[in-house]
Design a protein around this motif. Structure first.
Motif, PDB file in Angstrom:
ATOM      1  N   ILE A   1     -16.525   1.782 -10.193  1.00 14.25           N
ATOM      2  CA  ILE A   1     -15.699   0.650  -9.766  1.00 14.25           C
ATOM      3  C   ILE A   1     -15.725  -0.448 -10.819  1.00 14.25           C
ATOM      4  O   ILE A   1     -14.682  -1.015 -11.179  1.00 14.25           O
ATOM      5  CB  ILE A   1     -16.179   0.125  -8.399  1.00 14.25           C
ATOM      6  CG1 ILE A   1     -15.984   1.197  -7.323  1.00 14.25           C
ATOM      7  CG2 ILE A   1     -15.428  -1.149  -8.026  1.00 14.25           C
ATOM      8  CD1 ILE A   1     -16.487   0.773  -5.960  1.00 14.25           C
TER       9      ILE A   1
ATOM     10  N   ALA B   1     -10.155  -0.541  -5.933  1.00 14.05           N
ATOM     11  CA  ALA B   1     -10.200  -1.001  -4.538  1.00 14.05           C
ATOM     12  C   ALA B   1     -10.235   0.172  -3.569  1.00 14.05           C
ATOM     13  O   ALA B   1     -10.934   0.124  -2.544  1.00 14.05           O
ATOM     14  CB  ALA B   1      -8.999  -1.899  -4.254  1.00 14.05           C
ATOM     15  N   MET B   2      -9.498   1.232  -3.874  1.00  9.87           N
ATOM     16  CA  MET B   2      -9.510   2.419  -3.013  1.00  9.87           C
ATOM     17  C   MET B   2     -10.897   3.056  -2.976  1.00  9.87           C
ATOM     18  O   MET B   2     -11.384   3.440  -1.904  1.00  9.87           O
ATOM     19  CB  MET B   2      -8.477   3.433  -3.516  1.00  9.87           C
ATOM     20  CG  MET B   2      -7.032   3.023  -3.318  1.00  9.87           C
ATOM     21  SD  MET B   2      -5.896   4.152  -4.163  1.00  9.87           S
ATOM     22  CE  MET B   2      -6.402   5.733  -3.482  1.00  9.87           C
TER      23      MET B   2
ATOM     24  N   GLN C   1       0.824  -1.210   0.000  1.00  9.72           N
ATOM     25  CA  GLN C   1       0.000   0.000   0.000  1.00  9.72           C
ATOM     26  C   GLN C   1       0.859   1.261   0.000  1.00  9.72           C
ATOM     27  O   GLN C   1       0.560   2.258   0.679  1.00  9.72           O
ATOM     28  CB  GLN C   1      -0.965   0.001   1.181  1.00  9.72           C
ATOM     29  CG  GLN C   1      -1.976  -1.137   1.133  1.00  9.72           C
ATOM     30  CD  GLN C   1      -3.011  -1.066   2.235  1.00  9.72           C
ATOM     31  OE1 GLN C   1      -2.928  -0.246   3.133  1.00  9.72           O
ATOM     32  NE2 GLN C   1      -4.002  -1.943   2.174  1.00  9.72           N
TER      33      GLN C   1
ATOM     34  N   ARG D   1      -6.109  -1.199  -8.376  1.00  9.82           N
ATOM     35  CA  ARG D   1      -5.816  -0.571  -7.080  1.00  9.82           C
ATOM     36  C   ARG D   1      -6.731   0.626  -6.837  1.00  9.82           C
ATOM     37  O   ARG D   1      -7.267   0.809  -5.732  1.00  9.82           O
ATOM     38  CB  ARG D   1      -4.353  -0.142  -7.042  1.00  9.82           C
ATOM     39  CG  ARG D   1      -3.962   0.714  -5.853  1.00  9.82           C
ATOM     40  CD  ARG D   1      -4.182   0.006  -4.545  1.00  9.82           C
ATOM     41  NE  ARG D   1      -3.737   0.827  -3.434  1.00  9.82           N
ATOM     42  CZ  ARG D   1      -4.157   0.682  -2.194  1.00  9.82           C
ATOM     43  NH1 ARG D   1      -5.016  -0.274  -1.893  1.00  9.82           N
ATOM     44  NH2 ARG D   1      -3.708   1.461  -1.237  1.00  9.82           N
TER      45      ARG D   1
ATOM     46  N   ARG E   1     -13.728   1.563  -3.599  1.00 11.26           N
ATOM     47  CA  ARG E   1     -14.623   0.637  -2.900  1.00 11.26           C
ATOM     48  C   ARG E   1     -14.465   0.775  -1.386  1.00 11.26           C
ATOM     49  O   ARG E   1     -15.461   0.806  -0.646  1.00 11.26           O
ATOM     50  CB  ARG E   1     -14.334  -0.794  -3.344  1.00 11.26           C
ATOM     51  CG  ARG E   1     -15.299  -1.817  -2.754  1.00 11.26           C
ATOM     52  CD  ARG E   1     -14.904  -3.236  -3.094  1.00 11.26           C
ATOM     53  NE  ARG E   1     -14.908  -3.457  -4.534  1.00 11.26           N
ATOM     54  CZ  ARG E   1     -13.821  -3.663  -5.275  1.00 11.26           C
ATOM     55  NH1 ARG E   1     -12.616  -3.681  -4.686  1.00 11.26           N
ATOM     56  NH2 ARG E   1     -13.910  -3.865  -6.570  1.00 11.26           N
ATOM     57  N   ASP E   2     -13.216   0.872  -0.915  1.00 15.12           N
ATOM     58  CA  ASP E   2     -12.989   1.022   0.523  1.00 15.12           C
ATOM     59  C   ASP E   2     -13.527   2.362   1.029  1.00 15.12           C
ATOM     60  O   ASP E   2     -14.125   2.425   2.113  1.00 15.12           O
ATOM     61  CB  ASP E   2     -11.494   0.909   0.827  1.00 15.12           C
ATOM     62  CG  ASP E   2     -10.948  -0.482   0.543  1.00 15.12           C
ATOM     63  OD1 ASP E   2     -11.755  -1.427   0.454  1.00 15.12           O
ATOM     64  OD2 ASP E   2      -9.716  -0.619   0.401  1.00 15.12           O
ATOM     65  N   GLN E   3     -13.292   3.418   0.241  1.00 14.98           N
ATOM     66  CA  GLN E   3     -13.797   4.728   0.650  1.00 14.98           C
ATOM     67  C   GLN E   3     -15.328   4.729   0.706  1.00 14.98           C
ATOM     68  O   GLN E   3     -15.931   5.295   1.630  1.00 14.98           O
ATOM     69  CB  GLN E   3     -13.298   5.794  -0.326  1.00 14.98           C
ATOM     70  CG  GLN E   3     -13.769   7.204  -0.023  1.00 14.98           C
ATOM     71  CD  GLN E   3     -13.177   7.756   1.258  1.00 14.98           C
ATOM     72  OE1 GLN E   3     -12.193   7.232   1.780  1.00 14.98           O
ATOM     73  NE2 GLN E   3     -13.785   8.805   1.788  1.00 14.98           N
ATOM     74  N   ARG E   4     -15.948   4.080  -0.259  1.00 13.54           N
ATOM     75  CA  ARG E   4     -17.413   4.003  -0.280  1.00 13.54           C
ATOM     76  C   ARG E   4     -17.924   3.213   0.927  1.00 13.54           C
ATOM     77  O   ARG E   4     -18.932   3.603   1.555  1.00 13.54           O
ATOM     78  CB  ARG E   4     -17.872   3.348  -1.576  1.00 13.54           C
ATOM     79  CG  ARG E   4     -19.368   3.305  -1.760  1.00 13.54           C
ATOM     80  CD  ARG E   4     -19.717   2.632  -3.074  1.00 13.54           C
ATOM     81  NE  ARG E   4     -19.264   3.411  -4.219  1.00 13.54           N
ATOM     82  CZ  ARG E   4     -19.405   3.008  -5.478  1.00 13.54           C
ATOM     83  NH1 ARG E   4     -19.998   1.842  -5.735  1.00 13.54           N
ATOM     84  NH2 ARG E   4     -18.974   3.760  -6.469  1.00 13.54           N
ATOM     85  N   ALA E   5     -17.246   2.130   1.277  1.00 10.42           N
ATOM     86  CA  ALA E   5     -17.664   1.339   2.435  1.00 10.42           C
ATOM     87  C   ALA E   5     -17.524   2.131   3.727  1.00 10.42           C
ATOM     88  O   ALA E   5     -18.385   2.052   4.618  1.00 10.42           O
ATOM     89  CB  ALA E   5     -16.839   0.051   2.501  1.00 10.42           C
ATOM     90  N   ARG E   6     -16.439   2.927   3.841  1.00 11.00           N
ATOM     91  CA  ARG E   6     -16.269   3.748   5.047  1.00 11.00           C
ATOM     92  C   ARG E   6     -17.355   4.807   5.147  1.00 11.00           C
ATOM     93  O   ARG E   6     -17.861   5.086   6.248  1.00 11.00           O
ATOM     94  CB  ARG E   6     -14.879   4.402   5.034  1.00 11.00           C
ATOM     95  CG  ARG E   6     -13.732   3.437   5.338  1.00 11.00           C
ATOM     96  CD  ARG E   6     -12.452   4.190   5.628  1.00 11.00           C
ATOM     97  NE  ARG E   6     -11.973   4.911   4.446  1.00 11.00           N
ATOM     98  CZ  ARG E   6     -11.111   4.414   3.564  1.00 11.00           C
ATOM     99  NH1 ARG E   6     -10.636   3.182   3.736  1.00 11.00           N
ATOM    100  NH2 ARG E   6     -10.705   5.127   2.539  1.00 11.00           N
TER     101      ARG E   6
ATOM    102  N   THR F   1     -20.555   3.116   6.286  1.00 12.14           N
ATOM    103  CA  THR F   1     -20.484   2.795   7.715  1.00 12.14           C
ATOM    104  C   THR F   1     -20.654   4.041   8.570  1.00 12.14           C
ATOM    105  O   THR F   1     -21.349   4.031   9.600  1.00 12.14           O
ATOM    106  CB  THR F   1     -19.136   2.123   8.023  1.00 12.14           C
ATOM    107  OG1 THR F   1     -18.992   0.946   7.219  1.00 12.14           O
ATOM    108  CG2 THR F   1     -19.056   1.738   9.486  1.00 12.14           C
TER     109      THR F   1
END
Length: 277
Positions: free
Chosen positions: A187, A256-257, A160, A253, A259-264, A267
């Protein structure tokens, strides 16, 4: 001024990289030198314009180092190493090491179904330019450099370290040819582009040599009868797939970034909603 000086420095490096084989290889004709200088100058001016502009038009990942630096260094190492091997200075210790390393990886290319067999069949039978063993060593050396660059980038992604977590990643600047608002989930589009680039990398690696030789024969350009043509031909054979694979990894990559930002964000919104309730 800082951006301008950085763009000029990058342009100078691009100019030297493109002109490197003509400086190292013997037998450079005045016409060939003028053509190489013209090409190097055009690419240098293009690089200076792209890196000095506020928003680039073509160059991707301009503000996400060291993606482009790694590609440029791999291109420079390929050109320098292959030029040294093709120069005929076989007694130099560095050239001996390069030949030995290239011979090992050259055997990996000379397998059933590899385009290496077809290329060797195009080489002059009398070995006027270079013997087939030396050509294999040059191709293997270029393969080694390409695999090393791809491995370095893959390790950076795994750790990373790319893109730099301390810097904000601007999709519009780093992907000027990609429109996030064109339609569909961004995505899915990024992952689709990653798969397409990976597939194209494999196809180019197998199709480019034979297709290029047929095209050059059709227009009566004997690329395999010139040291400069051989060096550039092998470098492009390995560098273009390397660029496609690196772009595929980078696209995956970024997807994935996002996707992670969207999940955060999801949440966080859910947590805020629970607190309000």
């Amino acid at each position: 001024m800082s951006n301008f000086l950085g763009a000029v420095l990058r342009a100078a490096i691009v100019f030297l990289v493109v002109a490197m084989p003509s400086l190292v290889l013997p037998g450079t004709t005045p016409e060939g030198a003028e053509l190489v200088i013209l090409l190097a100058l055009v690419l240098a001016i293009f690089t200076a314009i792209e890196y000095s502009a506020l928003y680039p038009a073509m160059i991707e990942f301009r503000d996400a180092p060291p993606f482009n630096r790694l590609r440029l260094f791999s291109l420079a190492f390929m050109l320098l190493a292959l030029s040294l091997v093709a120069s005929g200075e076989n007694d130099a210790p560095l050239v001996i090491v390069l030949n030995a390393l290239g011979a090992v990886f050259g055997q990996m290319l000379d397998t059933l179904g590899s385009p290496m067999t077809a290329i060797i069949g195009y080489l002059p039978a009398d070995g006027a330019v270079m013997p087939a063993t030396q050509f294999k060593a040059m191709a293997g050396l270029a393969l080694f450099i390409a695999l090393a660059a791809l491995s370095i980038f893959a390790v950076m992604l795994r750790l990373q370290k790319w893109p730099d977590p301390a810097r904000a990643f601007n999709v519009w600047i780093n992907l000027p040819t990609f429109d996030p608002t064109a339609g569909g989930d961004v995505i899915n589009r990024l992952m689709r582009d990653a798969r397409v680039n990976a597939i194209l990398g494999f196809i180019i690696a197998f199709i480019l040599p034979s297709a290029g030789l047929m095209v050059f024969d059709h227009v009566d350009i004997r690329i395999l009868t010139s040291l400069h043509g051989l060096v550039w031909g092998i470098v492009l054979w390995m560098f273009l797939p390397l660029s496609m694979f690196m772009r595929a990894l980078a696209m995956a990559r970024i997807a994935a970034m996002i996707r992670d930002q969207r999940a955060r964000l999801v949440t966080r919104v859910a947590a805020d909603g629970a607190q309000l309730a």
